[in-house]
Write a protein that holds these residues in place. Structure first.
Motif, PDB file in Angstrom:
ATOM      1  N   PRO A 187      83.787 -15.786 -41.030  1.00  0.00           N
ATOM      2  CA  PRO A 187      83.627 -15.517 -42.462  1.00  0.00           C
ATOM      3  C   PRO A 187      84.688 -14.557 -42.995  1.00  0.00           C
ATOM      4  CG  PRO A 187      81.540 -15.222 -41.317  1.00  0.00           C
ATOM      5  CD  PRO A 187      82.581 -15.479 -40.294  1.00  0.00           C
ATOM      6  N   GLU A 188      85.129 -13.609 -42.173  1.00  0.00           N
ATOM      7  CA  GLU A 188      86.133 -12.638 -42.607  1.00  0.00           C
ATOM      8  C   GLU A 188      87.550 -13.193 -42.497  1.00  0.00           C
ATOM      9  OE1 GLU A 188      84.256 -11.661 -39.637  1.00  0.00           O
ATOM     10  OE2 GLU A 188      82.574 -11.174 -40.918  1.00  0.00           O
ATOM     11  N   GLY A 189      87.701 -14.387 -41.978  1.00  0.00           N
ATOM     12  CA  GLY A 189      89.011 -14.970 -41.748  1.00  0.00           C
ATOM     13  C   GLY A 189      89.274 -15.100 -40.259  1.00  0.00           C
ATOM     14  N   PRO A 190      90.393 -15.734 -39.871  1.00  0.00           N
ATOM     15  CA  PRO A 190      90.661 -15.933 -38.445  1.00  0.00           C
ATOM     16  C   PRO A 190      90.947 -14.610 -37.735  1.00  0.00           C
ATOM     17  CG  PRO A 190      92.528 -16.642 -39.751  1.00  0.00           C
ATOM     18  CD  PRO A 190      91.442 -16.270 -40.708  1.00  0.00           C
ATOM     19  N   LEU A 191      90.415 -14.490 -36.553  1.00  0.00           N
ATOM     20  CA  LEU A 191      90.680 -13.323 -35.713  1.00  0.00           C
ATOM     21  C   LEU A 191      91.579 -13.781 -34.580  1.00  0.00           C
ATOM     22  CD1 LEU A 191      87.051 -11.909 -35.465  1.00  0.00           C
ATOM     23  CD2 LEU A 191      88.864 -11.150 -36.981  1.00  0.00           C
ATOM     24  N   THR A 192      92.774 -13.270 -34.514  1.00  0.00           N
ATOM     25  CA  THR A 192      93.709 -13.683 -33.483  1.00  0.00           C
ATOM     26  C   THR A 192      93.548 -12.774 -32.278  1.00  0.00           C
ATOM     27  OG1 THR A 192      95.229 -14.452 -35.160  1.00  0.00           O
ATOM     28  CG2 THR A 192      96.129 -14.142 -32.979  1.00  0.00           C
ATOM     29  N   ARG A 193      93.056 -13.352 -31.202  1.00  0.00           N
ATOM     30  CA  ARG A 193      92.858 -12.591 -29.976  1.00  0.00           C
ATOM     31  C   ARG A 193      94.098 -12.684 -29.084  1.00  0.00           C
ATOM     32  NH1 ARG A 193      87.972 -14.078 -31.762  1.00  0.00           N
ATOM     33  NH2 ARG A 193      86.159 -12.794 -31.301  1.00  0.00           N
ATOM     34  N   ILE A 194      94.813 -13.784 -29.171  1.00  0.00           N
ATOM     35  CA  ILE A 194      96.022 -13.965 -28.361  1.00  0.00           C
ATOM     36  C   ILE A 194      97.156 -13.279 -29.105  1.00  0.00           C
ATOM     37  CG2 ILE A 194      97.606 -15.615 -27.317  1.00  0.00           C
ATOM     38  CD1 ILE A 194      95.250 -17.620 -27.299  1.00  0.00           C
ATOM     39  N   THR A 195      97.604 -12.139 -28.574  1.00  0.00           N
ATOM     40  CA  THR A 195      98.641 -11.368 -29.256  1.00  0.00           C
ATOM     41  C   THR A 195     100.046 -11.670 -28.736  1.00  0.00           C
ATOM     42  OG1 THR A 195      98.270  -9.524 -27.747  1.00  0.00           O
ATOM     43  CG2 THR A 195      97.058  -9.504 -29.838  1.00  0.00           C
ATOM     44  N   ARG A 196     100.156 -12.210 -27.522  1.00  0.00           N
ATOM     45  CA  ARG A 196     101.446 -12.676 -26.987  1.00  0.00           C
ATOM     46  C   ARG A 196     101.165 -14.011 -26.316  1.00  0.00           C
ATOM     47  NH1 ARG A 196     103.238  -8.417 -24.124  1.00  0.00           N
ATOM     48  NH2 ARG A 196     102.457  -9.162 -22.147  1.00  0.00           N
ATOM     49  N   LEU A 197     101.848 -15.053 -26.780  1.00  0.00           N
ATOM     50  CA  LEU A 197     101.602 -16.400 -26.284  1.00  0.00           C
ATOM     51  C   LEU A 197     101.919 -16.518 -24.797  1.00  0.00           C
ATOM     52  CD1 LEU A 197     103.035 -18.475 -29.264  1.00  0.00           C
ATOM     53  CD2 LEU A 197     100.669 -17.815 -28.821  1.00  0.00           C
ATOM     54  N   LEU A 198     101.198 -17.386 -24.142  1.00  0.00           N
ATOM     55  CA  LEU A 198     101.346 -17.616 -22.702  1.00  0.00           C
ATOM     56  C   LEU A 198     102.706 -18.245 -22.409  1.00  0.00           C
ATOM     57  CD1 LEU A 198     100.143 -17.849 -19.806  1.00  0.00           C
ATOM     58  CD2 LEU A 198      99.249 -20.070 -20.499  1.00  0.00           C
ATOM     59  N   ARG A 199     103.384 -17.693 -21.393  1.00  0.00           N
ATOM     60  CA  ARG A 199     104.645 -18.253 -20.870  1.00  0.00           C
ATOM     61  C   ARG A 199     104.532 -18.327 -19.362  1.00  0.00           C
ATOM     62  NH1 ARG A 199     108.410 -14.358 -24.162  1.00  0.00           N
ATOM     63  NH2 ARG A 199     108.165 -15.264 -26.208  1.00  0.00           N
ATOM     64  N   PRO A 212      82.829  -7.169 -24.040  1.00  0.00           N
ATOM     65  CA  PRO A 212      82.753  -7.550 -22.626  1.00  0.00           C
ATOM     66  C   PRO A 212      82.257  -8.970 -22.406  1.00  0.00           C
ATOM     67  CG  PRO A 212      81.003  -6.006 -23.193  1.00  0.00           C
ATOM     68  CD  PRO A 212      81.878  -6.133 -24.389  1.00  0.00           C
ATOM     69  N   GLU A 213      81.594  -9.571 -23.402  1.00  0.00           N
ATOM     70  CA  GLU A 213      81.096 -10.941 -23.225  1.00  0.00           C
ATOM     71  C   GLU A 213      82.222 -11.979 -23.336  1.00  0.00           C
ATOM     72  OE1 GLU A 213      81.059  -9.991 -27.512  1.00  0.00           O
ATOM     73  OE2 GLU A 213      80.252  -8.934 -25.799  1.00  0.00           O
ATOM     74  N   GLU A 214      83.365 -11.601 -23.904  1.00  0.00           N
ATOM     75  CA  GLU A 214      84.490 -12.515 -24.019  1.00  0.00           C
ATOM     76  C   GLU A 214      85.375 -12.392 -22.783  1.00  0.00           C
ATOM     77  OE1 GLU A 214      84.893 -12.673 -28.853  1.00  0.00           O
ATOM     78  OE2 GLU A 214      86.519 -11.816 -27.700  1.00  0.00           O
ATOM     79  N   GLU A 215      85.597 -13.507 -22.131  1.00  0.00           N
ATOM     80  CA  GLU A 215      86.390 -13.503 -20.902  1.00  0.00           C
ATOM     81  C   GLU A 215      87.828 -13.953 -21.165  1.00  0.00           C
ATOM     82  OE1 GLU A 215      83.335 -14.397 -17.303  1.00  0.00           O
ATOM     83  OE2 GLU A 215      84.239 -16.120 -18.281  1.00  0.00           O
ATOM     84  N   VAL A 216      88.716 -13.479 -20.298  1.00  0.00           N
ATOM     85  CA  VAL A 216      90.105 -13.919 -20.288  1.00  0.00           C
ATOM     86  C   VAL A 216      90.291 -14.713 -18.999  1.00  0.00           C
ATOM     87  CG1 VAL A 216      92.522 -13.212 -20.239  1.00  0.00           C
ATOM     88  CG2 VAL A 216      90.861 -11.897 -21.568  1.00  0.00           C
ATOM     89  N   VAL A 217      90.622 -16.003 -19.157  1.00  0.00           N
ATOM     90  CA  VAL A 217      90.762 -16.889 -18.004  1.00  0.00           C
ATOM     91  C   VAL A 217      91.999 -17.766 -18.210  1.00  0.00           C
ATOM     92  CG1 VAL A 217      89.670 -18.745 -16.666  1.00  0.00           C
ATOM     93  CG2 VAL A 217      88.259 -16.963 -17.690  1.00  0.00           C
ATOM     94  N   VAL A 218      92.747 -17.990 -17.129  1.00  0.00           N
ATOM     95  CA  VAL A 218      93.857 -18.937 -17.139  1.00  0.00           C
ATOM     96  C   VAL A 218      93.500 -20.036 -16.155  1.00  0.00           C
ATOM     97  CG1 VAL A 218      96.320 -19.297 -16.723  1.00  0.00           C
ATOM     98  CG2 VAL A 218      95.529 -17.144 -17.711  1.00  0.00           C
ATOM     99  N   GLN A 219      93.607 -21.301 -16.604  1.00  0.00           N
ATOM    100  CA  GLN A 219      93.241 -22.434 -15.757  1.00  0.00           C
ATOM    101  C   GLN A 219      94.372 -23.455 -15.705  1.00  0.00           C
ATOM    102  OE1 GLN A 219      89.747 -23.740 -17.888  1.00  0.00           O
ATOM    103  NE2 GLN A 219      88.391 -22.765 -16.400  1.00  0.00           N
ATOM    104  N   SER A 220      94.539 -24.054 -14.526  1.00  0.00           N
ATOM    105  CA  SER A 220      95.495 -25.141 -14.345  1.00  0.00           C
ATOM    106  C   SER A 220      95.183 -25.854 -13.043  1.00  0.00           C
ATOM    107  CB  SER A 220      96.930 -24.622 -14.312  1.00  0.00           C
ATOM    108  OG  SER A 220      97.824 -25.694 -14.069  1.00  0.00           O
ATOM    109  N   ALA A 221      95.326 -27.172 -13.057  1.00  0.00           N
ATOM    110  CA  ALA A 221      95.135 -27.952 -11.839  1.00  0.00           C
ATOM    111  C   ALA A 221      96.320 -27.794 -10.894  1.00  0.00           C
ATOM    112  CB  ALA A 221      94.946 -29.431 -12.186  1.00  0.00           C
ATOM    113  N   ALA A 222      97.441 -27.278 -11.394  1.00  0.00           N
ATOM    114  CA  ALA A 222      98.649 -27.152 -10.577  1.00  0.00           C
ATOM    115  C   ALA A 222      98.836 -25.768  -9.981  1.00  0.00           C
ATOM    116  CB  ALA A 222      99.881 -27.495 -11.410  1.00  0.00           C
TER     117      ALA A 222
END
Length: 191
Positions: A53-65, A88-98
Motif C-alpha cells: 500500500p505504501e509503494g514498492p519496497l526494494t529489498r535487493i539493494t545490489r543485484l546478484l552477479r 527475521p521471518e524474511e529469508e535470504v536464499v540463493v538457489q541454482s541447479a548448477a
C-alpha cells in the motif's frame, strides 16, 4: 608476329588475374554503424516485487552477479549481491541447479556441480522479492589419447591445404602465359 602472341598471352593472364585480385581485395562484409540505445534505469529487470500500500519496497539493494558467468564443473565462482530484509521471518536464499554452496547460508562462493553442460538460472530470494541471472556450465573437453599426424592419418597435405582464390587466380595466369608460350613454340616450328 611473335610479339603479338606474347602480348596476347600477357593480356589473357591479366584478364584472368584482374577479377580474382579485385575479389580478394574486396571485403566480404559491409561494416554497419554502431547502434547505441540508451540504457533505461530499472531496479530489477527480471525481479519480482510484491505490491504494498505504501509503494514498492526494494529489498535487493545490489543485484546478484556471478563471476565468472561460465565455468566448468568443479570450478569455484563468486556471488555478489546485497539484500535488506524487513525482519527475521524474511529469508535470504540463493538457489541454482548448477551450484552447490559449501557452507549453508554463506552465498559468497559456490562450486559448479557436475551437471549436464548448458544454461542454468541462479535465483536470489530476498524476502518476497526475487532476482534471477543466467549461468552457463561448460563442457569438459575430452582428451584425445593419440593425436594423428601426417597426411595419411589426417587427410591433409604436407603444405598449406587452401590458399584461397588469389592462389587459384595466379595458377590460372601461369597456365595462360604457359599456353601463350606453347603457341609461340608451335608457330616457330612451322616456319
Amino acid at each position: 608476329m611473335k610479339n603479338t602472341v606474347v602480348v596476347a598471352g600477357v593480356a589473357a593472364a591479366f584478364a584472368i588475374l584482374a577479377p580474382a585480385t579485385a575479389l580478394a581485395a574486396t571485403p566480404t562484409t559491409t561494416p554497419s554503424a554502431p547502434t547505441t540505445t540508451p540504457a533505461t534505469p530499472s531496479a530489477t529487470p527480471t525481479a519480482t516485487q510484491p505490491e504494498y500500500p505504501e509503494g514498492p519496497l526494494t529489498r535487493i539493494t545490489r543485484l546478484l552477479r556471478v563471476a565468472p558467468a561460465k565455468a566448468l564443473p568443479g570450478a569455484h565462482v563468486k556471488l555478489d549481491f546485497a539484500c535488506q530484509t524487513r525482519g527475521p521471518e524474511e529469508e535470504v536464499v540463493v538457489q541454482s541447479a548448477a551450484l552447490v554452496f559449501p557452507k549453508p547460508g554463506n552465498y559468497a562462493a559456490a562450486e559448479v556441480q557436475n551437471v549436464k553442460p548448458g544454461k542454468y538460472r541462479v535465483t536470489l530470494h530476498c524476502g518476497p522479492e526475487t532476482y534471477t541471472v543466467p549461468f552457463e556450465v561448460l563442457s569438459a573437453a575430452k582428451q584425445v589419447a593419440k593425436v594423428p599426424s601426417g597426411a595419411p592419418q589426417t587427410g591433409g597435405t604436407d603444405g598449406p591445404a587452401d590458399s584461397g582464390p588469389l592462389a587459384a587466380a595466379a595458377a590460372m595466369g601461369v597456365l595462360a602465359v604457359g599456353g601463350g608460350g606453347l603457341l609461340l613454340a608451335r608457330r616457330a616450328r612451322r616456319r
